[in-house]
Design an enzyme around this catalytic site. Structure first.
Site, mmCIF file in Angstrom:
data_model
loop_
_atom_site.group_PDB
_atom_site.id
_atom_site.type_symbol
_atom_site.label_atom_id
_atom_site.label_comp_id
_atom_site.label_asym_id
_atom_site.label_seq_id
_atom_site.Cartn_x
_atom_site.Cartn_y
_atom_site.Cartn_z
ATOM 1 N N ASP A 66 -0.253 8.183 -4.562
ATOM 2 C CA ASP A 66 0.374 7.087 -5.450
ATOM 3 C C ASP A 66 -0.174 6.927 -6.678
ATOM 4 O O ASP A 66 -1.547 7.103 -6.690
ATOM 5 C CB ASP A 66 1.114 5.953 -5.085
ATOM 6 C CG ASP A 66 0.057 5.232 -4.022
ATOM 7 O OD1 ASP A 66 -1.354 5.246 -4.256
ATOM 8 O OD2 ASP A 66 0.177 4.337 -3.120
ATOM 9 N N ASN A 106 2.683 -5.984 4.504
ATOM 10 C CA ASN A 106 4.094 -5.945 4.672
ATOM 11 C C ASN A 106 4.424 -4.469 5.342
ATOM 12 O O ASN A 106 5.782 -4.313 5.440
ATOM 13 C CB ASN A 106 4.788 -6.144 3.254
ATOM 14 C CG ASN A 106 4.446 -4.934 2.394
ATOM 15 O OD1 ASN A 106 3.822 -4.157 2.588
ATOM 16 N ND2 ASN A 106 5.047 -5.231 1.062
ATOM 17 N N HIS A 123 4.061 -1.407 4.236
ATOM 18 C CA HIS A 123 4.216 -0.277 3.500
ATOM 19 C C HIS A 123 3.325 0.789 3.738
ATOM 20 O O HIS A 123 2.075 0.487 4.173
ATOM 21 C CB HIS A 123 4.369 -0.675 1.900
ATOM 22 C CG HIS A 123 3.011 -1.131 1.380
ATOM 23 N ND1 HIS A 123 3.038 -1.884 -0.028
ATOM 24 C CD2 HIS A 123 1.635 -0.871 1.651
ATOM 25 C CE1 HIS A 123 1.627 -1.892 -0.193
ATOM 26 N NE2 HIS A 123 0.918 -1.215 0.611
ATOM 27 N N GLU A 140 7.623 0.340 -0.294
ATOM 28 C CA GLU A 140 7.847 -1.163 0.205
ATOM 29 C C GLU A 140 9.002 -1.206 1.080
ATOM 30 O O GLU A 140 9.855 -0.286 1.243
ATOM 31 C CB GLU A 140 8.279 -1.808 -1.114
ATOM 32 C CG GLU A 140 7.134 -1.767 -2.410
ATOM 33 C CD GLU A 140 5.808 -2.705 -1.735
ATOM 34 O OE1 GLU A 140 5.411 -2.732 -0.428
ATOM 35 O OE2 GLU A 140 5.130 -3.069 -2.794
HETATM 36 P P1 PGA Z 1 -5.839 -1.896 1.631
HETATM 37 O O1 PGA Z 1 -4.439 -1.540 1.068
HETATM 38 O O2 PGA Z 1 -6.274 -0.640 2.257
HETATM 39 O O3 PGA Z 1 -6.620 -2.215 0.538
HETATM 40 O O4 PGA Z 1 -5.870 -3.146 2.795
HETATM 41 C C1 PGA Z 1 -3.632 -0.852 2.030
HETATM 42 C C2 PGA Z 1 -2.083 -0.623 1.395
HETATM 43 O O5 PGA Z 1 -1.642 -1.489 0.878
HETATM 44 O O6 PGA Z 1 -1.531 0.449 1.530
#
Ligand code: PGA
Length: 261
Positions: free
Chosen positions: A68, A137, A139, A144
């Site tokens: 992304d 959350n 995702h 999302e």
């Molecule tokens: P993080 O983010 O590895 O920094 O916890 C993961 C994500 O939001 O997919």
């Protein structure tokens, strides 16, 4: 889904790196990797970098696709995922920058850039091993909650929670972009192997929903329940809300042939 638990983030990274190294070695050094940003895969990248430095792994001929990118950050912005991938993956892992692709978040037409990116992945023959983190959350990439399980690479709007989670990388929470280009859940589902790493208690609820919850667009990572070869590597804290943890540990102990080299 294979569930692998380890004591801490460093051991999670070492295990995940050994899976990736195995895929690359089997592909004679020409595997296509799917790259995630965020803090979760950093110990994996560190373990891979150590293998490269020791001469045990060569990623110079691997192709890679990032999951992304933010929309609207100026080219070269230090928090653009193109820059993050360059700093945390391409340089320390000795990859060829010409073989590492990131969606074009600065394109005049981000929707067209997203569709073109999806086609480029397919034309490259698909992803051999897709590294993933999980958001608090649920995702994966920037898909999302409520994302379509069959979605392709497209423009998405980030939730307030994701923008808050990522504000730590920016001078001000208002600087976090509102839009992104993200591979879709359908795109990710086509990877030949999915490898999700998660550590820390703040991921425990999302990890439990992904593994044990119903298949649900409210937990986009639950789409991995449909993946033909998904491996989830988590530390004890991230495993903290799994009702079936003893069962998964028992399987780990009894199936040593699942261990990569
Ligand atoms: P993080 O983010 O590895 O920094 O916890 C993961 C994500 O939001 O997919």
């Amino acid at each position: 889904m294979e569930i692998i638990t380890r004591a801490d983030a460093e051991s999670v990274g070492a295990y995940a790196a050994s899976i990736i190294a195995d895929v690359v070695t089997r592909a004679d050094g020409r595997a296509t990797l799917g790259l995630a940003t965020g803090s979760s895969p950093l110990p994996t990248y560190a373990a891979l970098a150590a293998l490269v430095r020791a001469g045990d792994l060569d990623l110079a001929r691997c192709q890679a696709f990032a999951l992304d990118e933010y929309v609207g950050l100026p080219a070269g912005h230090p928090q653009s995922y193109r820059e993050v991938i360059r700093r945390t993956v391409v340089e320390p892992l000795g990859m060829d920058p010409d073989l590492v692709h990131v969606p074009d978040g600065a394109a005049a037409n981000p929707a067209a850039a997203a569709a073109a990116y999806d086609r480029t992945i397919a034309e490259a023959g698909g992803i051999d091993v897709q590294i993933l983190g999980i958001g608090s959350n649920g995702h994966i990439a920037f898909n999302e909650p409520t994302s379509s399980m069959t979605s392709r690479t497209r423009v998405k709007t980030l939730t307030a929670r994701t923008r808050r989670d990522n504000a730590r990388y920016f001078d001000s929470p208002d600087d976090v972009p509102v839009h992104c280009i993200t591979q879709g859940l359908g795109t990710i589902g086509e990877s030949r192997r999915a490898l999700l790493v998660a550590t820390g208690a703040n991921k425990a609820t999302a990890v439990a929903a992904m593994i044990e919850g119903p298949l649900s667009a409210m937990c986009p990572a639950s789409v991995l329940q449909l993946h033909p070869h998904a491996t989830v590597v988590i530390d004890d804290e991230a495993a903290g809300q799994l009702a079936g943890i003893e069962h998964y540990r028992d399987i780990q102990l009894r199936r040593p042939e699942w261990q990569p080299r």
